[in-house]
Design a protein around this motif. Structure first.
Motif, PDB file in Angstrom:
ATOM      1  N   THR A 215       7.887   6.643   0.244  1.00  0.00           N
ATOM      2  CA  THR A 215       8.595   5.385  -0.012  1.00  0.00           C
ATOM      3  C   THR A 215       7.629   4.206  -0.005  1.00  0.00           C
ATOM      4  O   THR A 215       7.864   3.211  -0.694  1.00  0.00           O
ATOM      5  CB  THR A 215       9.698   5.151   1.040  1.00  0.00           C
ATOM      6  OG1 THR A 215       9.122   4.982   2.332  1.00  0.00           O
ATOM      7  CG2 THR A 215      10.683   6.312   1.060  1.00  0.00           C
ATOM      8  N   GLU A 216       6.533   4.316   0.774  1.00  0.00           N
ATOM      9  CA  GLU A 216       5.562   3.223   0.796  1.00  0.00           C
ATOM     10  C   GLU A 216       4.927   3.011  -0.571  1.00  0.00           C
ATOM     11  O   GLU A 216       4.718   1.877  -1.014  1.00  0.00           O
ATOM     12  CB  GLU A 216       4.475   3.480   1.856  1.00  0.00           C
ATOM     13  CG  GLU A 216       3.593   4.699   1.632  1.00  0.00           C
ATOM     14  CD  GLU A 216       4.125   5.960   2.264  1.00  0.00           C
ATOM     15  OE1 GLU A 216       3.300   6.785   2.717  1.00  0.00           O
ATOM     16  OE2 GLU A 216       5.358   6.143   2.296  1.00  0.00           O
ATOM     17  N   HIS A 217       4.643   4.110  -1.275  1.00  0.00           N
ATOM     18  CA  HIS A 217       4.046   3.993  -2.607  1.00  0.00           C
ATOM     19  C   HIS A 217       5.071   3.471  -3.618  1.00  0.00           C
ATOM     20  O   HIS A 217       4.721   2.711  -4.527  1.00  0.00           O
ATOM     21  CB  HIS A 217       3.508   5.356  -3.056  1.00  0.00           C
ATOM     22  CG  HIS A 217       2.599   5.992  -2.057  1.00  0.00           C
ATOM     23  ND1 HIS A 217       2.917   7.174  -1.423  1.00  0.00           N
ATOM     24  CD2 HIS A 217       1.405   5.603  -1.548  1.00  0.00           C
ATOM     25  CE1 HIS A 217       1.935   7.500  -0.589  1.00  0.00           C
ATOM     26  NE2 HIS A 217       1.019   6.560  -0.635  1.00  0.00           N
ATOM     27  N   LEU A 218       6.323   3.878  -3.453  1.00  0.00           N
ATOM     28  CA  LEU A 218       7.364   3.376  -4.354  1.00  0.00           C
ATOM     29  C   LEU A 218       7.531   1.871  -4.195  1.00  0.00           C
ATOM     30  O   LEU A 218       7.711   1.150  -5.188  1.00  0.00           O
ATOM     31  CB  LEU A 218       8.689   4.091  -4.083  1.00  0.00           C
ATOM     32  CG  LEU A 218       8.749   5.576  -4.441  1.00  0.00           C
ATOM     33  CD1 LEU A 218      10.112   6.155  -4.092  1.00  0.00           C
ATOM     34  CD2 LEU A 218       8.452   5.798  -5.932  1.00  0.00           C
ATOM     35  N   LEU A 219       7.482   1.378  -2.951  1.00  0.00           N
ATOM     36  CA  LEU A 219       7.593  -0.068  -2.739  1.00  0.00           C
ATOM     37  C   LEU A 219       6.439  -0.804  -3.403  1.00  0.00           C
ATOM     38  O   LEU A 219       6.640  -1.803  -4.106  1.00  0.00           O
ATOM     39  CB  LEU A 219       7.623  -0.375  -1.241  1.00  0.00           C
ATOM     40  CG  LEU A 219       7.611  -1.873  -0.872  1.00  0.00           C
ATOM     41  CD1 LEU A 219       8.812  -2.594  -1.459  1.00  0.00           C
ATOM     42  CD2 LEU A 219       7.558  -2.048   0.642  1.00  0.00           C
ATOM     43  N   LEU A 220       5.219  -0.313  -3.192  1.00  0.00           N
ATOM     44  CA  LEU A 220       4.062  -0.941  -3.836  1.00  0.00           C
ATOM     45  C   LEU A 220       4.177  -0.846  -5.348  1.00  0.00           C
ATOM     46  O   LEU A 220       3.803  -1.777  -6.075  1.00  0.00           O
ATOM     47  CB  LEU A 220       2.774  -0.271  -3.354  1.00  0.00           C
ATOM     48  CG  LEU A 220       2.400  -0.514  -1.891  1.00  0.00           C
ATOM     49  CD1 LEU A 220       1.211   0.347  -1.492  1.00  0.00           C
ATOM     50  CD2 LEU A 220       2.100  -1.986  -1.651  1.00  0.00           C
ATOM     51  N   GLY A 221       4.715   0.271  -5.839  1.00  0.00           N
ATOM     52  CA  GLY A 221       4.893   0.421  -7.281  1.00  0.00           C
ATOM     53  C   GLY A 221       5.838  -0.608  -7.841  1.00  0.00           C
ATOM     54  O   GLY A 221       5.573  -1.221  -8.894  1.00  0.00           O
ATOM     55  N   VAL A 222       6.958  -0.830  -7.153  1.00  0.00           N
ATOM     56  CA  VAL A 222       7.934  -1.824  -7.611  1.00  0.00           C
ATOM     57  C   VAL A 222       7.319  -3.214  -7.615  1.00  0.00           C
ATOM     58  O   VAL A 222       7.484  -3.986  -8.579  1.00  0.00           O
ATOM     59  CB  VAL A 222       9.186  -1.792  -6.712  1.00  0.00           C
ATOM     60  CG1 VAL A 222      10.068  -3.013  -6.965  1.00  0.00           C
ATOM     61  CG2 VAL A 222       9.989  -0.527  -6.966  1.00  0.00           C
ATOM     62  N   LEU A 223       6.581  -3.556  -6.558  1.00  0.00           N
ATOM     63  CA  LEU A 223       6.046  -4.905  -6.434  1.00  0.00           C
ATOM     64  C   LEU A 223       4.870  -5.174  -7.366  1.00  0.00           C
ATOM     65  O   LEU A 223       4.764  -6.245  -7.963  1.00  0.00           O
ATOM     66  CB  LEU A 223       5.639  -5.166  -4.979  1.00  0.00           C
ATOM     67  CG  LEU A 223       6.780  -5.129  -3.954  1.00  0.00           C
ATOM     68  CD1 LEU A 223       6.254  -5.434  -2.563  1.00  0.00           C
ATOM     69  CD2 LEU A 223       7.874  -6.118  -4.332  1.00  0.00           C
ATOM     70  N   GLY A 232      11.563 -11.540  -7.352  1.00  0.00           N
ATOM     71  CA  GLY A 232      12.571 -11.806  -6.338  1.00  0.00           C
ATOM     72  C   GLY A 232      12.043 -11.589  -4.937  1.00  0.00           C
ATOM     73  O   GLY A 232      12.285 -12.393  -4.026  1.00  0.00           O
ATOM     74  N   PHE A 233      11.304 -10.499  -4.738  1.00  0.00           N
ATOM     75  CA  PHE A 233      10.709 -10.231  -3.430  1.00  0.00           C
ATOM     76  C   PHE A 233       9.699 -11.315  -3.069  1.00  0.00           C
ATOM     77  O   PHE A 233       9.632 -11.762  -1.917  1.00  0.00           O
ATOM     78  CB  PHE A 233      10.026  -8.864  -3.436  1.00  0.00           C
ATOM     79  CG  PHE A 233      10.936  -7.723  -3.074  1.00  0.00           C
ATOM     80  CD1 PHE A 233      11.108  -7.347  -1.752  1.00  0.00           C
ATOM     81  CD2 PHE A 233      11.621  -7.017  -4.050  1.00  0.00           C
ATOM     82  CE1 PHE A 233      11.937  -6.298  -1.406  1.00  0.00           C
ATOM     83  CE2 PHE A 233      12.461  -5.967  -3.724  1.00  0.00           C
ATOM     84  CZ  PHE A 233      12.628  -5.598  -2.393  1.00  0.00           C
ATOM     85  N   THR A 234       8.908 -11.733  -4.052  1.00  0.00           N
ATOM     86  CA  THR A 234       7.920 -12.784  -3.807  1.00  0.00           C
ATOM     87  C   THR A 234       8.614 -14.068  -3.382  1.00  0.00           C
ATOM     88  O   THR A 234       8.141 -14.784  -2.483  1.00  0.00           O
ATOM     89  CB  THR A 234       7.069 -13.032  -5.064  1.00  0.00           C
ATOM     90  OG1 THR A 234       6.328 -11.844  -5.367  1.00  0.00           O
ATOM     91  CG2 THR A 234       6.095 -14.179  -4.851  1.00  0.00           C
ATOM     92  N   GLY A 235       9.741 -14.354  -4.006  1.00  0.00           N
ATOM     93  CA  GLY A 235      10.502 -15.542  -3.643  1.00  0.00           C
ATOM     94  C   GLY A 235      11.003 -15.501  -2.210  1.00  0.00           C
ATOM     95  O   GLY A 235      11.194 -16.550  -1.570  1.00  0.00           O
ATOM     96  N   LEU A 236      11.196 -14.294  -1.686  1.00  0.00           N
ATOM     97  CA  LEU A 236      11.629 -14.129  -0.303  1.00  0.00           C
ATOM     98  C   LEU A 236      10.446 -14.071   0.668  1.00  0.00           C
ATOM     99  O   LEU A 236      10.639 -13.961   1.881  1.00  0.00           O
ATOM    100  CB  LEU A 236      12.454 -12.846  -0.159  1.00  0.00           C
ATOM    101  CG  LEU A 236      13.809 -12.810  -0.871  1.00  0.00           C
ATOM    102  CD1 LEU A 236      14.453 -11.437  -0.724  1.00  0.00           C
ATOM    103  CD2 LEU A 236      14.738 -13.891  -0.329  1.00  0.00           C
ATOM    104  N   GLY A 237       9.237 -14.144   0.124  1.00  0.00           N
ATOM    105  CA  GLY A 237       8.045 -14.150   0.972  1.00  0.00           C
ATOM    106  C   GLY A 237       7.307 -12.835   1.064  1.00  0.00           C
ATOM    107  O   GLY A 237       6.268 -12.750   1.722  1.00  0.00           O
ATOM    108  N   THR A 239       5.202 -10.805  -0.938  1.00  0.00           N
ATOM    109  CA  THR A 239       4.369 -10.653  -2.120  1.00  0.00           C
ATOM    110  C   THR A 239       3.803  -9.238  -2.162  1.00  0.00           C
ATOM    111  O   THR A 239       3.799  -8.531  -1.144  1.00  0.00           O
ATOM    112  CB  THR A 239       3.200 -11.651  -2.103  1.00  0.00           C
ATOM    113  OG1 THR A 239       2.350 -11.331  -0.995  1.00  0.00           O
ATOM    114  CG2 THR A 239       3.706 -13.083  -1.966  1.00  0.00           C
ATOM    115  N   PRO A 240       3.305  -8.793  -3.304  1.00  0.00           N
ATOM    116  CA  PRO A 240       2.670  -7.464  -3.349  1.00  0.00           C
ATOM    117  C   PRO A 240       1.537  -7.327  -2.343  1.00  0.00           C
ATOM    118  O   PRO A 240       1.408  -6.295  -1.676  1.00  0.00           O
ATOM    119  CB  PRO A 240       2.162  -7.371  -4.797  1.00  0.00           C
ATOM    120  CG  PRO A 240       3.069  -8.267  -5.575  1.00  0.00           C
ATOM    121  CD  PRO A 240       3.382  -9.404  -4.647  1.00  0.00           C
ATOM    122  N   GLN A 241       0.736  -8.388  -2.206  1.00  0.00           N
ATOM    123  CA  GLN A 241      -0.394  -8.334  -1.283  1.00  0.00           C
ATOM    124  C   GLN A 241       0.080  -8.260   0.177  1.00  0.00           C
ATOM    125  O   GLN A 241      -0.501  -7.543   0.997  1.00  0.00           O
ATOM    126  CB  GLN A 241      -1.291  -9.563  -1.473  1.00  0.00           C
ATOM    127  CG  GLN A 241      -2.016  -9.613  -2.814  1.00  0.00           C
ATOM    128  CD  GLN A 241      -1.090  -9.952  -3.977  1.00  0.00           C
ATOM    129  OE1 GLN A 241      -0.017 -10.568  -3.793  1.00  0.00           O
ATOM    130  NE2 GLN A 241      -1.496  -9.583  -5.180  1.00  0.00           N
TER     131      GLN A 241
END
Length: 290
Positions: A215-223, A232-237, A239-241
């Protein structure tokens, strides 16, 4: 050039161990399945080093020359959004690299996709007439269906509440499912945003030295694949990094905890790679090298 790390004799011996009582036709079937996995690994291997070359500042002309092809051919194969179909989502036919949690996330995302209003189209392409396509939004929401997964933990560590995630991706929550038959995952369909996430997930798994996709790789893949969900995730704080930092910390903590447990048991050997449950179908290279 040094000796090839996987001699043909090893591959033949491995195929024969899959079904010791099998006949010639069973051997052909198993050999075909293994060859498909090898093709995926060879594409992933080349893609990894192409990505590293680009990050070091090398041009597509230089990379193409190193591969013996034109600049245009190299770009066509490896630039996301073009015809780099070697890493498309349906290339993961057996999902053998995926952990049990990651497979459950796929099926949870499928539940969300099936709940789409009639006539709604997924980002990037029309839905299948027989099965709705899973997109990055469904994958992101489904990551929270595995609260003990590294992705869900990183999302929580990033200060995000489930309700915030569901609101920003426009869907959720997803059901928490029991273990699923990974062979049935072949029937799932994915839109372009999900395929882009899978490409990035595979890159991150290789970059992190892992022989599985969790799941960790899937999250990084999405971001890291970009698009509305990542924004949307970046807007919530998150960021991919920032997600990369949080996951790196989670993996380091897991590794240290596991090493401590092994040492306390008097088993002073390196801890296994961090991650969630190992995939049931290991990569060929792992099976051959122990």
């Amino acid at each position: 050039m040094t000796e090839f790390p996987v001699p043909l004799d090893n591959l033949i011996a491995y195929v024969k161990t899959l079904r010791p009582e099998g006949g010639p036709l069973e051997n052909v079937t198993d050999a075909f399945a293994v060859s498909e996995q090898l093709d995926e690994q060879s594409d992933a291997l080349l893609g990894y080093f192409v990505d590293q070359a680009r990050r070091s500042g090398l041009s597509w002309s230089q990379i193409g020359a190193a591969m013996g092809v034109s600049k245009q051919a190299a770009q066509k194969r490896f630039v996301p959004g073009q015809a780099s179909d070697h890493l498309r989502a349906d290339g993961f036919k057996t999902f053998s690299r995926f952990t049990d949690r990651a497979v459950r996330v796929l099926f949870a995302a499928d539940h969300l996709a099936a709940d789409r209003p009639a006539g709604h189209q997924a980002d990037g392409q029309a839905e299948s007439a027989t099965r709705p396509a899973i997109g990055a939004a469904q994958l992101a929401a489904a990551l929270l269906s595995e609260p003990e997964g590294l992705a869900a933990k990183a999302i929580r560590q990033g200060g995000l509440l489930p309700e915030q995630v569901y609101a920003v991706v426009g869907i959720g929550p997803a059901p928490q499912l029991p273990n699923q038959d990974r062979a049935s995952a072949r029937e799932l369909t994915f839109d372009d945003s999900a395929k882009a996430a899978f490409r990035e997930a595979l890159k991150w798994a290789l970059r992190m030295g892992h022989n599985y996709i969790g799941t960790e790789h899937l999250l990084l893949g999405v971001l890291f694949s970009g698009g509305p969900v990542a924004e949307g995730f970046t807007g919530l704080g998150l960021t991919p990094q920032r997600a990369e930092e949080l996951l790196t910390a989670e993996l380091a903590a897991y590794q240290a905890n596991l090493q401590g447990q092994l040492n306390s048991m008097g088993r002073n050997r390196p801890a296994p790679d961090a991650g969630e449950l190992r995939p049931r179908g290991r990569l060929v290279c792992v099976a051959l090298h122990g």
